[in-house]
Write a protein that holds these residues in place. Sequence first.
Motif, short mmCIF file in Angstrom:
data_model
loop_
_atom_site.label_atom_id
_atom_site.label_comp_id
_atom_site.label_asym_id
_atom_site.label_seq_id
_atom_site.Cartn_x
_atom_site.Cartn_y
_atom_site.Cartn_z
N VAL A 2 15.22 16.85 2.58
CA VAL A 2 14.82 15.81 3.52
C VAL A 2 14.09 14.69 2.78
CG1 VAL A 2 13.28 15.28 5.47
CG2 VAL A 2 14.75 17.30 5.54
N LEU A 3 13.20 15.04 1.86
CA LEU A 3 12.50 14.02 1.09
C LEU A 3 13.48 13.15 0.31
CD1 LEU A 3 9.53 16.17 -0.28
CD2 LEU A 3 9.39 14.41 1.49
N THR A 4 14.47 13.78 -0.30
CA THR A 4 15.47 13.03 -1.06
C THR A 4 16.27 12.11 -0.14
OG1 THR A 4 15.68 14.80 -2.70
CG2 THR A 4 17.51 13.24 -2.53
N ASP A 5 16.71 12.65 1.00
CA ASP A 5 17.51 11.85 1.94
C ASP A 5 16.75 10.62 2.42
OD1 ASP A 5 19.61 13.62 1.77
OD2 ASP A 5 19.16 14.66 3.64
N LEU A 6 15.45 10.77 2.64
CA LEU A 6 14.65 9.71 3.25
C LEU A 6 13.91 8.86 2.22
CD1 LEU A 6 13.20 11.82 6.18
CD2 LEU A 6 15.06 10.17 6.31
N ARG A 7 14.19 9.11 0.95
CA ARG A 7 13.55 8.35 -0.15
C ARG A 7 12.03 8.45 -0.11
NH1 ARG A 7 13.93 3.33 0.47
NH2 ARG A 7 14.74 3.29 2.60
N LEU A 8 11.54 9.63 0.24
CA LEU A 8 10.10 9.88 0.24
C LEU A 8 9.72 10.64 -1.03
CD1 LEU A 8 9.52 11.05 3.94
CD2 LEU A 8 8.81 8.87 2.93
N PRO A 9 8.51 10.43 -1.54
CA PRO A 9 8.06 11.18 -2.71
C PRO A 9 7.67 12.60 -2.34
CG PRO A 9 6.27 9.80 -1.92
CD PRO A 9 7.49 9.46 -1.07
N GLU A 10 7.50 13.43 -3.34
CA GLU A 10 6.94 14.76 -3.11
C GLU A 10 5.55 14.62 -2.48
OE1 GLU A 10 7.64 18.19 -3.92
OE2 GLU A 10 9.69 17.43 -3.81
N THR A 53 0.84 -1.19 0.00
CA THR A 53 0.00 0.00 0.00
C THR A 53 0.87 1.24 0.00
OG1 THR A 53 -1.78 -1.08 1.23
CG2 THR A 53 -1.74 1.32 1.29
N ARG A 54 0.74 2.10 -1.02
CA ARG A 54 1.52 3.34 -1.02
C ARG A 54 0.72 4.42 -0.33
NH1 ARG A 54 2.90 8.27 -2.85
NH2 ARG A 54 1.13 8.63 -4.22
N PRO A 55 1.17 4.86 0.87
CA PRO A 55 0.44 5.93 1.56
C PRO A 55 0.57 7.25 0.80
CG PRO A 55 1.98 4.79 3.03
CD PRO A 55 2.33 4.40 1.63
N ARG A 56 -0.30 8.17 1.12
CA ARG A 56 -0.22 9.53 0.59
C ARG A 56 0.38 10.45 1.66
NH1 ARG A 56 -1.17 6.53 -3.02
NH2 ARG A 56 -2.85 6.72 -4.55
N PRO A 106 -1.08 26.38 -0.17
CA PRO A 106 -0.63 26.48 -1.56
C PRO A 106 0.88 26.63 -1.64
CG PRO A 106 -2.61 27.80 -1.24
CD PRO A 106 -2.20 27.30 0.13
N ARG A 107 1.50 25.79 -2.46
CA ARG A 107 2.96 25.73 -2.48
C ARG A 107 3.61 27.07 -2.80
NH1 ARG A 107 6.27 20.70 -5.10
NH2 ARG A 107 8.32 21.24 -4.27
N GLU A 108 2.97 27.83 -3.68
CA GLU A 108 3.57 29.09 -4.12
C GLU A 108 3.59 30.13 -2.99
OE1 GLU A 108 -0.79 28.97 -5.28
OE2 GLU A 108 0.97 27.62 -5.40
N SER A 109 2.75 29.97 -1.98
CA SER A 109 2.74 30.94 -0.88
C SER A 109 3.28 30.35 0.42
CB SER A 109 1.30 31.43 -0.64
OG SER A 109 0.45 30.36 -0.28
N ALA A 110 3.74 29.09 0.41
CA ALA A 110 4.21 28.44 1.63
C ALA A 110 5.55 29.03 2.07
CB ALA A 110 4.34 26.94 1.40
#
Length: 364
Positions: free
Chosen positions: A44-52, A27-30, A59-63
Motif C-alpha cells: 500500500v505504501l508503494t502504491d500510494l507513494r508514501l514513505p515507510e 512540510t514533510r509530515p511524519r 515494535p515492528r518485529e512483533s506487529a
Amino acid sequence: MISFIVGTTAELIKIAPVYHAIAERGTRPRIWFTAQHVDEVADVLTDLRLPEPDVWLVPRESAHNLETPAQVPGWATAVARTAWRRRVELKATLAEDGRPPLVMVHGDTFTTPYGAFIGKRVLGARVAHIEAGARSGSLLSPLPEELNRKIAAKLVDIHFAPTAREVHNLRTARGIVVDTEANTAIDAMRQAINEPIMPGLPDRFGLATLHRFELLSRPDKYREALEILREESRKLPVLYMAGAPEREKIERLGLHDLFDDSFQIRPKQRYLKFLPLIARAEYVVTDSGGLQEECGYLGTPCAIHRHRTERHVGIGQNIILTEMRGDTLRSFLADYPSRRGVSLMEKYHPSEVIADTLARLGFC
C-alpha cells in the motif's frame, strides 16, 4: 511539525492525498504507525507513494494484523508502552520545525481515539481529525466505530468533516469545524480507477464484499446474503472478494459449495487493484462504509447490507441501505440498472481544503 497517527491500510489510503498536499506546501509530515494492519502495508505504501512509517508504535518485529477483539488489549498496551517510552523523542520531532505541533488522526478505528489521546494528553499537541462527525445514532451499530468517533471528538481541536451533515453533528463540539465537502477517499480514487484490472474476469460482473463482525456473527443473515448473491450470479457473474475471516466463516458454516464459475470467491485485492473493479462493476453489494462512499462518488449502483450506516453519500440515489433484509437486497438486484448515477470524481478536492486550512492556521 505534523504527524499522522494511523494504523490500518484504509487509513493510509485516505491520508495519502492529504500527506502529499501538505508535502507540496513544503512540510514533510511524519507517519507514526500503530500496526492494526501489517500484512499489506508495504504494498500500500508503494502504491500510494508514501514513505515507510517514521515510527512503529507497536515494535515492528512483533506487529501482526489485529483481527479479533480479544487482541485489542495487548495491542493497546504495546502502543501505550512505546508512546510513553519515546514521548521525549516524539515531542522533539513535533517541535523540530518551529511550527505548532499537530497530530492528525483519521476515521473511526481503534487508532482514532487512541491516537488523539496520545497526541493530546501524552505529547501535548493539537489534534486534527480527518473524516470527523459521522454518526449512525446508535452506539451499538456499528460497534466499536460509533464509540471511537465520539471519544475522539472530545479530544480533537480541528474537525475536518466531509459534508454539511457531519458539520451539523459537530455543532456542539469544541474546536474548529471545517467542511471539506467530500471524503479524502475521492482524491485517493483518482489515482486508482483507471488502472488495468486483473486478467481472466468476465466482461460484465457484480461485485460483493461482506466482512463486518455485525454480519459474520449472524450465520443466518450471512448465509442468506450469500444465497441471494448465488441466485443473482445465474443472471450475471458475481465476484465475492473475501479475506481470511470470511473464508474461515464460509468453511465453518459449510457454505463453500455455493461458489462456482458464476459465483466466484476471490482474494481481497489491494487498493490500486480493487478500485478499478468497483469502477467497472455493474453493481456492488457491501457492508463497507468506505466502499459506500467510493460507489457514491463513482455513481455505481450499491446496496449497503447493514442495519445502519453513519455515512450518507449516495443514499436514496445510487445507493440503498438494506437494513440487512433479504427482500430489500433482492429488490435492489432486480432493478439496479435504474440506480446508476453520475460521477462526481472531478467535483471535490477535500485534501486541498485540509492542506489550505492547515497552512492558514500556521501548521504548514
